[in-house]
Design a protein around this motif. Sequence first.
Motif, PDB file in Angstrom:
ATOM      1  N   GLU A 152       0.927  -1.278   0.163  1.00 29.96           N
ATOM      2  CA  GLU A 152      -0.102   0.320  -0.179  1.00 29.96           C
ATOM      3  C   GLU A 152       0.919   1.298   0.017  1.00 29.96           C
ATOM      4  O   GLU A 152       0.587   2.930  -0.552  1.00 29.96           O
ATOM      5  N   LYS A 153       1.827   1.556   0.291  1.00 28.93           N
ATOM      6  CA  LYS A 153       2.595   2.199   0.519  1.00 28.93           C
ATOM      7  C   LYS A 153       2.964   2.464  -0.938  1.00 28.93           C
ATOM      8  O   LYS A 153       3.358   3.497  -1.006  1.00 28.93           O
ATOM      9  N   ASN A 154       3.743   1.689  -1.201  1.00 26.57           N
ATOM     10  CA  ASN A 154       4.296   1.641  -3.022  1.00 26.57           C
ATOM     11  C   ASN A 154       2.656   2.188  -3.762  1.00 26.57           C
ATOM     12  O   ASN A 154       3.201   3.092  -5.330  1.00 26.57           O
ATOM     13  N   VAL A 155       1.392   2.116  -3.727  1.00 25.19           N
ATOM     14  CA  VAL A 155       0.157   2.126  -4.024  1.00 25.19           C
ATOM     15  C   VAL A 155       0.292   3.449  -4.354  1.00 25.19           C
ATOM     16  O   VAL A 155       0.003   4.498  -5.298  1.00 25.19           O
ATOM     17  N   GLY A 156       0.426   4.020  -2.971  1.00 28.06           N
ATOM     18  CA  GLY A 156       0.488   5.832  -2.295  1.00 28.06           C
ATOM     19  C   GLY A 156       1.210   6.564  -3.139  1.00 28.06           C
ATOM     20  O   GLY A 156       1.051   7.933  -2.819  1.00 28.06           O
ATOM     21  N   ALA A 157       2.583   5.877  -3.491  1.00 33.49           N
ATOM     22  CA  ALA A 157       3.651   6.843  -3.349  1.00 33.49           C
ATOM     23  C   ALA A 157       3.436   7.790  -4.538  1.00 33.49           C
ATOM     24  O   ALA A 157       2.856   8.088  -5.053  1.00 33.49           O
ATOM     25  N   GLY A 158       3.484   9.112  -3.630  1.00 31.71           N
ATOM     26  CA  GLY A 158       3.750  10.329  -4.786  1.00 31.71           C
ATOM     27  C   GLY A 158       1.363  10.703  -4.803  1.00 31.71           C
ATOM     28  O   GLY A 158       1.477  11.447  -5.247  1.00 31.71           O
ATOM     29  N   GLN A 159       1.042  10.200  -4.561  1.00 29.48           N
ATOM     30  CA  GLN A 159      -0.377  10.549  -4.570  1.00 29.48           C
ATOM     31  C   GLN A 159      -0.790  10.895  -3.384  1.00 29.48           C
ATOM     32  O   GLN A 159      -0.286  10.832  -1.972  1.00 29.48           O
ATOM     33  N   LYS A 160      -2.218  12.380  -3.014  1.00 30.29           N
ATOM     34  CA  LYS A 160      -1.875  13.117  -1.878  1.00 30.29           C
ATOM     35  C   LYS A 160      -3.870  12.679  -1.666  1.00 30.29           C
ATOM     36  O   LYS A 160      -3.897  12.301  -2.147  1.00 30.29           O
ATOM     37  N   ASN A 161      -3.824  12.319  -0.291  1.00 32.57           N
ATOM     38  CA  ASN A 161      -4.951  12.006   0.329  1.00 32.57           C
ATOM     39  C   ASN A 161      -4.985  10.515   0.344  1.00 32.57           C
ATOM     40  O   ASN A 161      -6.372   9.931  -0.230  1.00 32.57           O
ATOM     41  N   PHE A 162      -3.907   9.242  -0.510  1.00 35.85           N
ATOM     42  CA  PHE A 162      -4.468   8.158  -0.463  1.00 35.85           C
ATOM     43  C   PHE A 162      -4.631   7.458   0.520  1.00 35.85           C
ATOM     44  O   PHE A 162      -4.728   7.810   1.729  1.00 35.85           O
ATOM     45  N   THR A 163      -6.136   6.587   0.546  1.00 33.84           N
ATOM     46  CA  THR A 163      -5.895   5.663   1.192  1.00 33.84           C
ATOM     47  C   THR A 163      -5.994   4.254   1.851  1.00 33.84           C
ATOM     48  O   THR A 163      -6.020   3.898   0.033  1.00 33.84           O
ATOM     49  N   PRO A 164      -5.126   3.560   2.241  1.00 32.81           N
ATOM     50  CA  PRO A 164      -4.571   2.461   1.719  1.00 32.81           C
ATOM     51  C   PRO A 164      -5.805   1.609   2.309  1.00 32.81           C
ATOM     52  O   PRO A 164      -6.819   2.019   3.069  1.00 32.81           O
ATOM     53  N   ASP A 165      -6.077   0.114   1.411  1.00 30.64           N
ATOM     54  CA  ASP A 165      -6.637  -0.638   1.419  1.00 30.64           C
ATOM     55  C   ASP A 165      -6.013  -2.248   2.019  1.00 30.64           C
ATOM     56  O   ASP A 165      -5.244  -2.852   1.282  1.00 30.64           O
ATOM     57  N   PHE A 166      -6.890  -1.965   4.152  1.00 33.84           N
ATOM     58  CA  PHE A 166      -6.863  -3.055   4.940  1.00 33.84           C
ATOM     59  C   PHE A 166      -7.588  -3.935   4.840  1.00 33.84           C
ATOM     60  O   PHE A 166      -7.474  -4.722   5.878  1.00 33.84           O
ATOM     61  N   ALA A 167      -9.106  -3.859   3.867  1.00 34.75           N
ATOM     62  CA  ALA A 167     -10.645  -4.199   3.993  1.00 34.75           C
ATOM     63  C   ALA A 167      -9.986  -5.615   4.487  1.00 34.75           C
ATOM     64  O   ALA A 167      -9.663  -6.109   3.082  1.00 34.75           O
ATOM     65  N   GLY A 168     -10.915  -6.284   5.218  1.00 29.11           N
ATOM     66  CA  GLY A 168     -10.478  -7.724   5.227  1.00 29.11           C
ATOM     67  C   GLY A 168      -8.865  -8.406   5.638  1.00 29.11           C
ATOM     68  O   GLY A 168      -8.511  -9.598   5.803  1.00 29.11           O
ATOM     69  N   LYS A 169      -8.672  -7.535   5.607  1.00 31.50           N
ATOM     70  CA  LYS A 169      -6.676  -8.004   6.710  1.00 31.50           C
ATOM     71  C   LYS A 169      -6.298  -6.968   7.550  1.00 31.50           C
ATOM     72  O   LYS A 169      -4.823  -7.290   7.853  1.00 31.50           O
ATOM     73  N   TYR A 194      -6.710 -17.788   8.422  1.00 28.38           N
ATOM     74  CA  TYR A 194      -6.894 -17.555   7.222  1.00 28.38           C
ATOM     75  C   TYR A 194      -6.441 -16.181   6.324  1.00 28.38           C
ATOM     76  O   TYR A 194      -6.273 -16.488   5.099  1.00 28.38           O
ATOM     77  N   GLN A 195      -6.566 -15.143   6.978  1.00 35.50           N
ATOM     78  CA  GLN A 195      -6.342 -13.744   6.253  1.00 35.50           C
ATOM     79  C   GLN A 195      -4.463 -13.966   6.194  1.00 35.50           C
ATOM     80  O   GLN A 195      -4.538 -13.817   5.136  1.00 35.50           O
ATOM     81  N   THR A 196      -3.687 -15.127   6.378  1.00 29.88           N
ATOM     82  CA  THR A 196      -2.415 -15.173   6.173  1.00 29.88           C
ATOM     83  C   THR A 196      -2.355 -15.743   4.853  1.00 29.88           C
ATOM     84  O   THR A 196      -1.597 -15.547   3.693  1.00 29.88           O
ATOM     85  N   ALA A 197      -3.242 -16.815   4.652  1.00 34.58           N
ATOM     86  CA  ALA A 197      -3.423 -17.949   4.104  1.00 34.58           C
ATOM     87  C   ALA A 197      -3.645 -16.714   2.423  1.00 34.58           C
ATOM     88  O   ALA A 197      -3.237 -17.343   0.986  1.00 34.58           O
ATOM     89  N   VAL A 198      -5.469 -15.854   2.742  1.00 30.77           N
ATOM     90  CA  VAL A 198      -5.865 -15.073   1.158  1.00 30.77           C
ATOM     91  C   VAL A 198      -4.521 -14.362   0.764  1.00 30.77           C
ATOM     92  O   VAL A 198      -3.994 -14.102  -0.464  1.00 30.77           O
ATOM     93  N   MET A 199      -4.201 -13.306   2.271  1.00 27.26           N
ATOM     94  CA  MET A 199      -2.360 -12.366   1.421  1.00 27.26           C
ATOM     95  C   MET A 199      -1.579 -13.552   0.548  1.00 27.26           C
ATOM     96  O   MET A 199      -0.928 -13.164  -0.171  1.00 27.26           O
ATOM     97  N   ALA A 200      -1.118 -14.363   1.274  1.00 26.96           N
ATOM     98  CA  ALA A 200      -0.529 -15.236   0.673  1.00 26.96           C
ATOM     99  C   ALA A 200       0.190 -15.440  -0.769  1.00 26.96           C
ATOM    100  O   ALA A 200       0.838 -15.387  -1.524  1.00 26.96           O
ATOM    101  N   GLU A 201      -1.543 -15.980  -1.384  1.00 24.45           N
ATOM    102  CA  GLU A 201      -2.112 -15.974  -2.746  1.00 24.45           C
ATOM    103  C   GLU A 201      -2.273 -14.996  -3.408  1.00 24.45           C
ATOM    104  O   GLU A 201      -1.565 -14.956  -4.311  1.00 24.45           O
TER     105      GLU A 201
END
Length: 345
Positions: free
Chosen positions: A187-204, A267-274
């Motif tokens: 999420e840090k890389n996705v939001g790099a250079g963007q203003k008011n970026f909101t990271p997506d942690f939903a479900g994790k 379970y969340q670990t398994a989802v993220m790894a996939e």
Amino acid sequence: MEPAKLTEISSLGEFGLIDRLTKNLGPSLNNSTLKGVGDDCAVMRYKDTDVLVSTDLLLEGVHFDLTYVPLKHLGYKAIVVNLSDIYAMNGRPRQVTVSLGISARFAVEHIETLYEGMRLACQIYGVDLVGGDTTASKQGLVISVTAIGDVEPGKEVYRSGAKDTDLICVSGDLGAAYMGLQLLEREKNVGAGQKNFTPDFAGKEYLVERQLKPEARKDIIEALATKGVLPTSMIDVSDGLSSELLHICHDSHVGCRVYEDRIPIDYQTAVMAEEIGMNLVTAALNGGEDYELLFTVPLHDHEAVSKMEGVKIIGHITKEDLGYRLITRDGNEMPLKAQGWNHLQ
């Protein structure tokens, strides 16, 4: 004069460097020193109790990234990871000291926020913050925490006591903190250079919590004492299950068998790894920063540990000449290698 050929620190790694620096320290000069370098804590005996001392150093840019680590969480984590070492010796933490290296970009309010997290951890675990030091830093924020605890003489648990046929047990689940780190970095890389970026942690959310706000397993130590179980060896899982188990094996001069299908994974670990295309077992074995307790017990304690909430038996200790093996789900044996977090590589 410098030697003709210099050795790069990265070629030794963290533990290789420690071994090299401490191999010629010689015997203890004080009778009160029971255990020095080479375990989760040093152990000193004073009158009717054994005193435990452990120190950790956290460096900005190496151990934490303030882009996504809130200062209050960082303060909390800095205390907890040190308390985990005390629990890994079957001890009870009593005091901590905190030393800081502070760069000019930090204001007083920033450090107050850091200390809010430290005070919260101390309150939750019943520990006193009794001193420390502060100095200027040119390289960002530096945090050094020393934890002091005690253990009843004869009840301390080292890495070196595992015996053939002992059961290998671990608390909680593994790999979640590492997956939390991958999520935060993504999420840090996705939001790099963007203003008011909101990271997506939903479900994790669990993964993020495991990385930013770990907990030391005080409850496991209390449960073991209640059931009258004294582990033969123990270590906390800070650098990955494989690395920590091999520490126990090497120090105890034993081998091991760990079963892939018994390794506890959320379970969340398994989802993220996939999602990121990482082998799930690799994440659990080598991820690190779980701060769970890995310990061994004799076979006669099987029933007691089987009934402990939050503890799973994942394998057994063998004779040293049988080596270190992971038994896969299909029954094949694979070498177990120390591939966890190495601070100096």
